[in-house]
Design a protein around this motif. Structure first.
Motif, mmCIF file in Angstrom:
data_model
loop_
_atom_site.group_PDB
_atom_site.id
_atom_site.type_symbol
_atom_site.label_atom_id
_atom_site.label_comp_id
_atom_site.label_asym_id
_atom_site.label_seq_id
_atom_site.Cartn_x
_atom_site.Cartn_y
_atom_site.Cartn_z
ATOM 1 N N ALA A 38 48.882 65.494 33.314
ATOM 2 C CA ALA A 38 47.741 64.562 33.215
ATOM 3 C C ALA A 38 46.768 64.941 32.097
ATOM 4 C CB ALA A 38 47.027 64.457 34.566
ATOM 5 N N ALA A 43 43.745 58.236 31.685
ATOM 6 C CA ALA A 43 43.423 57.118 30.800
ATOM 7 C C ALA A 43 44.667 56.348 30.337
ATOM 8 C CB ALA A 43 42.639 57.614 29.591
ATOM 9 N N SER A 45 47.145 57.278 28.600
ATOM 10 C CA SER A 45 47.372 57.447 27.172
ATOM 11 C C SER A 45 48.038 58.777 26.805
ATOM 12 C CB SER A 45 46.054 57.304 26.425
ATOM 13 O OG SER A 45 45.096 58.172 26.948
ATOM 14 N N CYS A 46 48.735 59.411 27.781
ATOM 15 C CA CYS A 46 49.450 60.636 27.422
ATOM 16 C C CYS A 46 50.857 60.687 28.019
ATOM 17 C CB CYS A 46 48.677 61.874 27.882
ATOM 18 S SG CYS A 46 48.642 62.117 29.672
ATOM 19 N N THR A 48 51.891 62.193 30.554
ATOM 20 C CA THR A 48 52.272 63.468 31.165
ATOM 21 C C THR A 48 52.007 63.474 32.676
ATOM 22 O OG1 THR A 48 50.162 64.582 30.758
ATOM 23 C CG2 THR A 48 51.819 64.723 29.023
ATOM 24 N N ALA A 70 53.868 50.301 27.501
ATOM 25 C CA ALA A 70 53.973 50.802 26.125
ATOM 26 C C ALA A 70 54.153 52.322 26.119
ATOM 27 C CB ALA A 70 52.738 50.403 25.331
ATOM 28 N N MET A 71 53.375 53.017 26.941
ATOM 29 C CA MET A 71 53.491 54.477 26.987
ATOM 30 C C MET A 71 54.841 54.888 27.574
ATOM 31 S SD MET A 71 50.785 55.706 25.572
ATOM 32 C CE MET A 71 51.111 57.440 25.852
ATOM 33 N N SER A 73 57.583 53.272 27.567
ATOM 34 C CA SER A 73 58.724 52.896 26.729
ATOM 35 C C SER A 73 58.998 53.955 25.656
ATOM 36 C CB SER A 73 58.484 51.532 26.077
ATOM 37 O OG SER A 73 57.596 51.678 24.995
ATOM 38 N N LEU A 74 58.024 54.836 25.414
ATOM 39 C CA LEU A 74 58.247 55.904 24.438
ATOM 40 C C LEU A 74 58.797 57.176 25.095
ATOM 41 C CD1 LEU A 74 55.064 55.625 22.181
ATOM 42 C CD2 LEU A 74 57.379 54.867 21.657
ATOM 43 N N SER A 75 58.885 57.157 26.423
ATOM 44 C CA SER A 75 59.332 58.367 27.107
ATOM 45 C C SER A 75 60.838 58.564 26.963
ATOM 46 C CB SER A 75 58.959 58.272 28.586
ATOM 47 O OG SER A 75 59.635 59.278 29.297
ATOM 48 N N THR A 76 61.232 59.815 26.767
ATOM 49 C CA THR A 76 62.667 60.072 26.611
ATOM 50 C C THR A 76 63.413 60.046 27.944
ATOM 51 O OG1 THR A 76 62.033 62.386 26.513
ATOM 52 C CG2 THR A 76 62.702 61.374 24.454
ATOM 53 N N GLU A 103 62.109 66.429 34.954
ATOM 54 C CA GLU A 103 62.230 67.863 34.675
ATOM 55 C C GLU A 103 61.073 68.337 33.784
ATOM 56 O OE1 GLU A 103 65.950 69.024 32.939
ATOM 57 O OE2 GLU A 103 65.542 71.170 33.227
ATOM 58 N N PHE A 104 60.725 67.495 32.816
ATOM 59 C CA PHE A 104 59.640 67.855 31.889
ATOM 60 C C PHE A 104 58.664 66.703 31.760
ATOM 61 C CE2 PHE A 104 63.650 69.643 30.249
ATOM 62 C CZ PHE A 104 63.374 71.001 30.313
ATOM 63 N N GLN A 105 57.411 67.017 31.520
ATOM 64 C CA GLN A 105 56.445 65.993 31.129
ATOM 65 C C GLN A 105 56.369 66.025 29.610
ATOM 66 O OE1 GLN A 105 55.197 63.792 33.029
ATOM 67 N NE2 GLN A 105 55.235 64.636 35.097
ATOM 68 N N PHE A 106 56.410 64.861 28.982
ATOM 69 C CA PHE A 106 56.408 64.851 27.512
ATOM 70 C C PHE A 106 55.665 63.628 27.024
ATOM 71 C CE2 PHE A 106 59.031 63.908 23.524
ATOM 72 C CZ PHE A 106 58.251 64.703 22.719
ATOM 73 N N GLN B 118 62.118 61.008 18.503
ATOM 74 C CA GLN B 118 61.513 61.775 19.590
ATOM 75 C C GLN B 118 62.442 62.753 20.335
ATOM 76 O OE1 GLN B 118 58.094 60.167 21.358
ATOM 77 N NE2 GLN B 118 58.995 60.148 23.383
ATOM 78 N N GLY B 363 47.263 58.127 23.273
ATOM 79 C CA GLY B 363 47.790 56.783 23.061
ATOM 80 C C GLY B 363 49.177 56.819 22.431
ATOM 81 N N ARG B 366 50.117 59.636 20.052
ATOM 82 C CA ARG B 366 49.925 61.019 20.502
ATOM 83 C C ARG B 366 51.033 61.903 19.936
ATOM 84 N NH1 ARG B 366 47.850 64.476 24.353
ATOM 85 N NH2 ARG B 366 49.345 65.715 25.521
ATOM 86 N N ARG B 371 54.903 69.478 22.407
ATOM 87 C CA ARG B 371 55.584 70.499 23.233
ATOM 88 C C ARG B 371 56.223 71.582 22.366
ATOM 89 N NH1 ARG B 371 53.688 70.152 28.426
ATOM 90 N NH2 ARG B 371 52.991 68.017 28.585
#
Ligand code: HEM
Ligand code: FES
Lengths: 106, 419
Positions: A38, A43, A45-46, A48, A70-71, A73-76, A103-106, B118, B363, B366, B371
Motif C-alpha cells: 500500500a 490513492a 495509484s501504486c 501494491t 488502468a492500474m 491493467s499494468l500489473s504483470t 507472490e509479489f506486489q509490484f 515491465q 499513478g 510510477r 523493485r
C-alpha cells in the motif's frame, strides 16, 4: 464486525475482524497482515495492494472503476479476479470475505 | 563540470536569501542551488507561503512549481488533465533531439509499451537475477581497499549500477562502460562536461542505436530470452517499433536504472555518515535494511521532479493553470512535507510507513524499476554490513549540476573493517 480472511501466497492464513467503512487494504495493514505494501496509502495509484478475490465473493466486492482498471491493467500478475484492496469498501455484506495475495506486489 | 562558485548565470539563486527574496522570483529549475545543496529552504518557503507557485521568468521559460505532497499526488494521478507529453523534463527538447519512449507518452500508447517492458523488472524475474547480482556486488566490495581514501561514486555506485544494467540487457560485459557513457550523454547539458555539443550527444545516441540494433538482430532470431532486448524484439506491441522508438526505450531503461540507483547508493552512505545514531541502529539490527532502503530513496529523491503539461484549463490549490502550461512536481519537496510525513526533515531508517514517499512517483507512470532499485540497494547494504564497520565519508561530496538528476559526482570515503 466483519470477518476477512487473507491468505498469503505461501498459504499462510490471517483472520481479521474489522469495522465496516474502511477499505480491505486498511483492514490488512492495520492488523499487520504481511504482503500488502500500500505504498500510495490508498490513492489507487501504486497497485501494491493487489489481491485475488475468492470467486464466490467477486460480485459483492463491487465494480472496478476506470482508475483501478488502468492500474491493474499494468500489473504483470493480473487475473480475472484481481482487485486493488484499497478500492474495496468493507460492508456488512462482505462478512466472511476471502482474498489471496499475489507472490509479489509490484 | 561547472562548479557552484563559478555559477555566474544571471538566473542562479546561489547565495540568495530564500526567506527575504521576492517569492515570485524563486526559480527551483536553475541547477545552481542543487549543485550547491542550497535548495531545501527555497522549497520550504514555497510549501509554507505559495505551494502552487508560478515562476514567470526563468532560463527555461515560465512554469508552475507544485511543492506539497497532496498536490503532487493529485497531479500525478490525473493524466487526463496533466499530460506526460511531449516530455517529462522542464526543457522542451528540439524535435530532432527527442527520443520517443513511454515515460513521455499518455495512455493508451504508454500502457501498451510499458506492458511489454515491465516483466523484465517484475519481482518474479528479479528473483532469478538476485544470485547473480549478489555475486557481482560481492566481487566489487571484495576488491575495495581498507583504510585508504577512494571515490565511492566511481568505484562502487557507478560500477555496480553499470554491471546491473549489463545484466538486464545481457549486454557484453566487457563493453559495459559504454552503457554509462550513453546514459550520461543522453541526459547531459552540452558544455557541462560529458559532451560539448548537441551533435556530439547525438553521435553517442547513434552509436548506442547501432550496438543495440546488433543485439536486437541477434536475439530476434533466437528463442525468446529473459533479457530486455529479447523481450522487446519478441513483444507483440514492440517488435515493429521504429528504430528511434527502440532507441528511446533503451535509453529510458539505461537512464532510468543508472543515475537514480547510482545516486541512492552514494546518498545512503552520506546520510548514514551525517546521522551517526542511525548508523548505530543499522549496526545493531540489520533486519532494518529493507526499511532503510525506502528511507534512503525518500531522503535522496534521485529525481527531483517530473514535469507535466496541462491539457485543459484547470484549478489547483486555488490557482488557475492554463492549457499548455508546464507543471513541475517537485518530489524533492513533497518528500519533506511534514503535513504527510512525520518528522520529514529527519533521516530515520526505522521510520513507520517508509514506503510512502514520492521518489518513484505515483499513478500510471510510477517507476517501473522500483523493485529492482530496492533489491540492488538491499543486497548492497547486506553485503556492506558483512564486511565493513563503517564506510566513512572523509571529505566534501560534490554534487551534480542539475535540478533533475539529484546526485553526486564525487564522494571520498575510507573503509573500516569489522573489528
Ligand atoms: C531509486 C531508484 C529510482 C528512482 C528514484 C526512480 C524514479 C522514477 C520516477 C519518479 C519515475 C516516474 C516518471 C513519471 O511519473 O513521469 C520513474 C519512471 C520510470 N523508471 Fe524509475 N527510478 C529508479 C530506478 C529505476 C530503475 C532501476 C529502472 C530500470 C529498469 C527504472 C526505470 C523506469 C522506467 C522505465 C520508468 C517509466 C515508467 C512509465 O512511464 O510508465 N527506474 N522512475
Ligand atoms: S494502496 Fe496504492 S493502489 Fe491501493
Amino acid at each position: 464486525m466483519v470477518k476477512i480472511k487473507f491468505i498469503e501466497h505461501s498459504g499462510q492464513e490471517h483472520d481479521v475482524e474489522t469495522n465496516p467503512g474502511a477499505s480491505v487494504m486498511v483492514a490488512a495493514v492495520s492488523n499487520g497482515v504481511p504482503g500488502i505494501d500500500a505504498d500510495c496509502g490508498g490513492a489507487c495509484s501504486c497497485a501494491t495492494c493487489h489481491v485475488y478475490v475468492d470467486q464466490e465473493w467477486l460480485e459483492r466486492t463491487g465494480e472496478i472503476n476506470p482508475t483501478e482498471e488502468a492500474m491493474l491493467s499494468l500489473s504483470t500478475d493480473r487475473k480475472d479476479n484481481s482487485r486493488l484492496s484499497c478500492q474495496i469498501q468493507v460492508t456488512e455484506d462482505l462478512d466472511g470475505l476471502v482474498v489471496t495475495m499475489p507472490e509479489f506486489q509490484f | 563540470m561547472t562548479d557552484a562558485s563559478a555559477d555566474q548565470s544571471k538566473w542562479s539563486m546561489v547565495g540568495k536569501d530564500p526567506w527575504t527574496m521576492p517569492i515570485e522570483k524563486i526559480d527551483l529549475s536553475h541547477p545552481g542551488i542543487w549543485q550547491a545543496n542550497e535548495f531545501l529552504p527555497f522549497m520550504e518557503r514555497l510549501r509554507l507561503e505559495d505551494p502552487v507557485h508560478y515562476c514567470a521568468e526563468s532560463a527555461v521559460g515560465p512554469y508552475w512549481s507544485i511543492t506539497k505532497y497532496k498536490d503532487i499526488m493529485q497531479v500525478d494521478t490525473s493524466p487526463e488533465i496533466f499530460s506526460s507529453e511531449p516530455t517529462i523534463g522542464i526543457v522542451d527538447t528540439y524535435d530532432e533531439y527527442t527520443l520517443p519512449s513511454f515515460i513521455s507518452m499518455d495512455p493508451p500508447k504508454h500502457d501498451e509499451q510499458r506492458r511489454i517492458a515491465q516483466p523484465v523488472v517484475a519481482p518474479a524475474n528479479l528473483k532469478r537475477l538476485e544470485h547473480l547480482i549478489r555475486q557481482r556486488v560481492c566481487n566489487i566490495l571484495d576488491e575495495l581497499p581498507l583504510e585508504t581514501e577512494f571515490d565511492w561514486v566511481k568505484e562502487v555506485s557507478i560500477e555496480l549500477t553499470t554491471q546491473m544494467l549489463a545484466t538486464l540487457f545481457d549486454f557484453p560485459f566487457e563493453s559495459r562502460h559504454k552503457l554509462t557513457f550513453w546514459s550520461d550523454a543522453a541526459t547531459a547539458i552540452p558544455g557541462a562536461g560529458v559532451v560539448s555539443s548537441n551533435e556530439e550527444r547525438w553521435a553517442a545516441m547513434e552509436e548506442c542505436l547501432q550496438v543495440f540494433t546488433g543485439l536486437w538482430n541477434e536475439r530476434v532470431n533466437a528463442e525468446p530470452g529473459n533479457d530486455l532486448v529479447s523481450m522487446l524484439a519478441h513483444g507483440e506491441a514492440t517488435q515493429n517499433m521504429p528504430p528511434m522508438e527502440y532507441l528511446g526505450n533503451i535509453i529510458l531503461l539505461i537512464v532510468g536504472g543508472n543515475d537514480t540507483t547510482r545516486n541512492s547508493i552514494s546518498g545512503g552512505v552520506l546520510a548514514l555518515n551525517e546521522n551517526p545514531a542511525e548508523y548505530d541502529k543499522l549496526r545493531a539490527d540489520r533486519s532494518i535494511i529493507p526499511n532503510m532502503v525506502s528511507e534512503i530513496i525518500r531522503w535522496q529523491t534521485p529525481l527531483a521532479y517530473m514535469r507535466r503539461t496541462a491539457l485543459v484549463d484547470t484549478e489547483l490549490g486555488g490557482k488557475q493553470i492554463k492549457a499548455g502550461d508546464k507543471v513541475v512536481m517537485w518530489y524533492a519537496s513533497g518528500n519533506r512535507d511534514s503535513e504527510v510525513i512525520d518528522r520529514a526533515d529527519e533521516f530515520l531508517i526505522d521510520r513507520d510507513k517508509a514506503r510512502q514517499h514520492l521518489s518513484f512517483g505515483f499513478g500510471l507512470h510510477r517507476c517501473m524499476g522500483n523493485r529492482l532499485a530496492e533489491m540492488q540497494l538491499r543486497i548492497l547494504w547486506e553485503e556492506i554490513m558483512q564486511r565493513f564497520d563503517m564506510v566513512e565519508v572523509v571529505g566534501q561530496p560534490e554534487r551534480v549540476y542539475s535540478s533533475f538528476v539529484k546526485g553526486y559526482t564525487h564522494l571520498p570515503v575510507r573503509l573500516h573493517g569489522l573489528s
